[in-house]
Design a protein around this motif. Structure first.
Motif, mmCIF file in Angstrom:
data_model
loop_
_atom_site.group_PDB
_atom_site.id
_atom_site.type_symbol
_atom_site.label_atom_id
_atom_site.label_comp_id
_atom_site.label_asym_id
_atom_site.label_seq_id
_atom_site.Cartn_x
_atom_site.Cartn_y
_atom_site.Cartn_z
ATOM 1 N N THR A 173 -20.668 12.671 31.050
ATOM 2 C CA THR A 173 -19.539 12.575 30.124
ATOM 3 C C THR A 173 -18.689 11.329 30.340
ATOM 4 N N ASP A 174 -18.686 10.770 31.545
ATOM 5 C CA ASP A 174 -17.812 9.626 31.826
ATOM 6 C C ASP A 174 -18.523 8.280 31.719
ATOM 7 N N GLN A 175 -19.796 8.254 31.382
ATOM 8 C CA GLN A 175 -20.528 6.999 31.272
ATOM 9 C C GLN A 175 -20.254 6.332 29.923
ATOM 10 N N ARG A 176 -20.041 5.026 29.949
ATOM 11 C CA ARG A 176 -19.809 4.264 28.734
ATOM 12 C C ARG A 176 -20.666 3.001 28.770
ATOM 13 N N ILE A 177 -20.957 2.446 27.594
ATOM 14 C CA ILE A 177 -21.685 1.187 27.524
ATOM 15 C C ILE A 177 -20.918 0.249 26.595
ATOM 16 N N SER A 178 -21.121 -1.044 26.766
ATOM 17 C CA SER A 178 -20.437 -2.032 25.948
ATOM 18 C C SER A 178 -21.198 -2.245 24.641
ATOM 19 N N LEU A 179 -20.534 -2.889 23.705
ATOM 20 C CA LEU A 179 -21.183 -3.200 22.441
ATOM 21 C C LEU A 179 -22.338 -4.167 22.644
ATOM 22 N N SER A 180 -22.207 -5.065 23.611
ATOM 23 C CA SER A 180 -23.298 -6.006 23.896
ATOM 24 C C SER A 180 -24.528 -5.270 24.420
ATOM 25 N N GLU A 181 -24.311 -4.214 25.214
ATOM 26 C CA GLU A 181 -25.434 -3.416 25.689
ATOM 27 C C GLU A 181 -26.103 -2.688 24.533
ATOM 28 N N LEU A 182 -25.303 -2.164 23.607
ATOM 29 C CA LEU A 182 -25.878 -1.510 22.432
ATOM 30 C C LEU A 182 -26.674 -2.505 21.603
ATOM 31 N N SER A 183 -26.135 -3.711 21.426
ATOM 32 C CA SER A 183 -26.836 -4.743 20.664
ATOM 33 C C SER A 183 -28.163 -5.108 21.328
ATOM 34 N N ALA A 184 -28.174 -5.150 22.661
ATOM 35 C CA ALA A 184 -29.413 -5.447 23.386
ATOM 36 C C ALA A 184 -30.446 -4.351 23.157
ATOM 37 N N LEU A 185 -29.996 -3.100 23.122
ATOM 38 C CA LEU A 185 -30.911 -1.997 22.849
ATOM 39 C C LEU A 185 -31.474 -2.087 21.437
ATOM 40 N N LEU A 186 -30.629 -2.445 20.476
ATOM 41 C CA LEU A 186 -31.100 -2.600 19.107
ATOM 42 C C LEU A 186 -32.129 -3.731 19.015
ATOM 43 N N SER A 187 -31.923 -4.779 19.798
ATOM 44 C CA SER A 187 -32.905 -5.871 19.846
ATOM 45 C C SER A 187 -34.231 -5.378 20.403
ATOM 46 N N ASP A 188 -34.164 -4.488 21.393
ATOM 47 C CA ASP A 188 -35.385 -3.910 21.948
ATOM 48 C C ASP A 188 -36.126 -3.104 20.885
ATOM 49 N N VAL A 189 -35.368 -2.332 20.073
ATOM 50 C CA VAL A 189 -35.999 -1.544 19.012
ATOM 51 C C VAL A 189 -36.675 -2.477 18.009
ATOM 52 N N GLU A 190 -36.001 -3.577 17.648
ATOM 53 C CA GLU A 190 -36.596 -4.548 16.724
ATOM 54 C C GLU A 190 -37.875 -5.142 17.302
ATOM 55 N N ARG A 191 -37.838 -5.456 18.590
ATOM 56 C CA ARG A 191 -38.968 -6.123 19.223
ATOM 57 C C ARG A 191 -40.201 -5.237 19.263
ATOM 58 N N THR A 192 -40.006 -3.936 19.378
ATOM 59 C CA THR A 192 -41.143 -3.031 19.560
ATOM 60 C C THR A 192 -41.478 -2.226 18.297
ATOM 61 N N GLY A 193 -40.806 -2.519 17.180
ATOM 62 C CA GLY A 193 -41.076 -1.756 15.963
ATOM 63 C C GLY A 193 -41.022 -2.640 14.726
ATOM 64 N N ARG A 194 -40.774 -2.008 13.571
ATOM 65 C CA ARG A 194 -40.774 -2.734 12.303
ATOM 66 C C ARG A 194 -39.422 -2.697 11.604
ATOM 67 N N LEU A 195 -38.397 -2.255 12.307
ATOM 68 C CA LEU A 195 -37.072 -2.165 11.709
ATOM 69 C C LEU A 195 -36.255 -3.421 11.995
ATOM 70 N N ARG A 196 -35.463 -3.827 11.017
ATOM 71 C CA ARG A 196 -34.465 -4.880 11.212
ATOM 72 C C ARG A 196 -33.113 -4.181 11.357
ATOM 73 N N LEU A 197 -32.405 -4.492 12.413
ATOM 74 C CA LEU A 197 -31.197 -3.741 12.742
ATOM 75 C C LEU A 197 -29.975 -4.647 12.787
ATOM 76 N N ARG A 198 -28.840 -4.067 12.382
ATOM 77 C CA ARG A 198 -27.574 -4.784 12.439
ATOM 78 C C ARG A 198 -26.478 -3.806 12.821
ATOM 79 N N ALA A 199 -25.610 -4.208 13.736
ATOM 80 C CA ALA A 199 -24.535 -3.337 14.203
ATOM 81 C C ALA A 199 -23.187 -3.893 13.761
#
Length: 217
Positions: free
Chosen positions: A88-114
């Motif tokens: 419950t107390d763990q948080r992530i930054s927006l840059s970390e979320l953006s990096a994860l979205l980049s990982d999803v783009e790299r390994t799939g066919r979706l284009r993502l924007r946050a």
């Protein structure tokens, strides 16, 4: 009661929910796999720096190995966030979320924007990743997804030239079907998204048509 009856102490915690147990197992597996994949990546970098391997480092075979290792590491990071344990107390930054979205783009066919500001709880990031996997299932031919946060919560808005609709599968997100079939291994994110959202008191809403869809919570 006879002497063979097993008594449970009311002060003892009850059994873990299935999705919570799955998250702990996933965290353990990802933790154990990160190190060997990292070692392989480091080994490839050392080979590229070696003068004796200069010719091999530019070969298509070596490029394929390097790309495969990086794709595996990216997928593992996505799995760790989507399926792993989050306190419950763990948080992530927006840059970390953006990096994860980049990982999803790299390994799939979706284009993502946050479109969001500030950090967010790791549990929210887990729901976002699971929701992305649901949209990915509905858009196997590719498409674009906008991940945005507003006053009422998170919205994932998807657009595609066509979608693959499965109402019975999507009914996991709101429990609208009286008898839902068990999801397959490639569809387990639907059940987990519903389970984690329910445990956190989040109400999921979704819609899906021929050219896109949306998931919000």
């Amino acid at each position: 009661m006879d002497d063979l009856t097993i008594r449970r102490d009311a002060s003892q915690p009850g059994p873990l929910a299935p999705e919570a147990l799955a998250a702990l197992v996933t965290s353990r597996l990802c933790h154990d796999l990160v190190s060997p994949l990292g070692a392989i990546g480091n080994g490839l970098e050392l080979l590229m720096m070696s003068g004796d391997f200069a010719a091999g480092a530019t070969s298509p075979e070596f490029a394929l190995i390097t790309e495969s290792v990086e794709a595996a590491r990216a997928r593992l990071r996505c799995f760790r966030m989507a399926f792993g344990h989050a306190s419950t107390d763990q948080r992530i930054s927006l840059s970390e979320l953006s990096a994860l979205l980049s990982d999803v783009e790299r390994t799939g066919r979706l284009r993502l924007r946050a479109e969001a500001e500030g950090d967010l709880p790791r549990r929210e990031a887990r729901l976002i990743m699971l929701a992305l996997m649901c949209l990915e299932t509905a858009m196997p031919w590719g498409g674009g997804v906008l991940v945005c946060r507003g006053a009422s919560g998170w919205r994932l808005v998807a657009e595609a030239s066509r979608t693959k609709r499965d109402p019975a599968l999507w009914s996991w997100l709101d429990g609208s079907a009286p008898s839902r079939s068990e999801p397959g291994p490639s569809e387990v994110h639907f059940a987990l998204l519903a389970g984690f959202a329910g445990r956190e008191g989040r109400v999921l809403a979704w819609e899906l048509d021929e050219t896109g869809g949306e998931i919000s919570f």
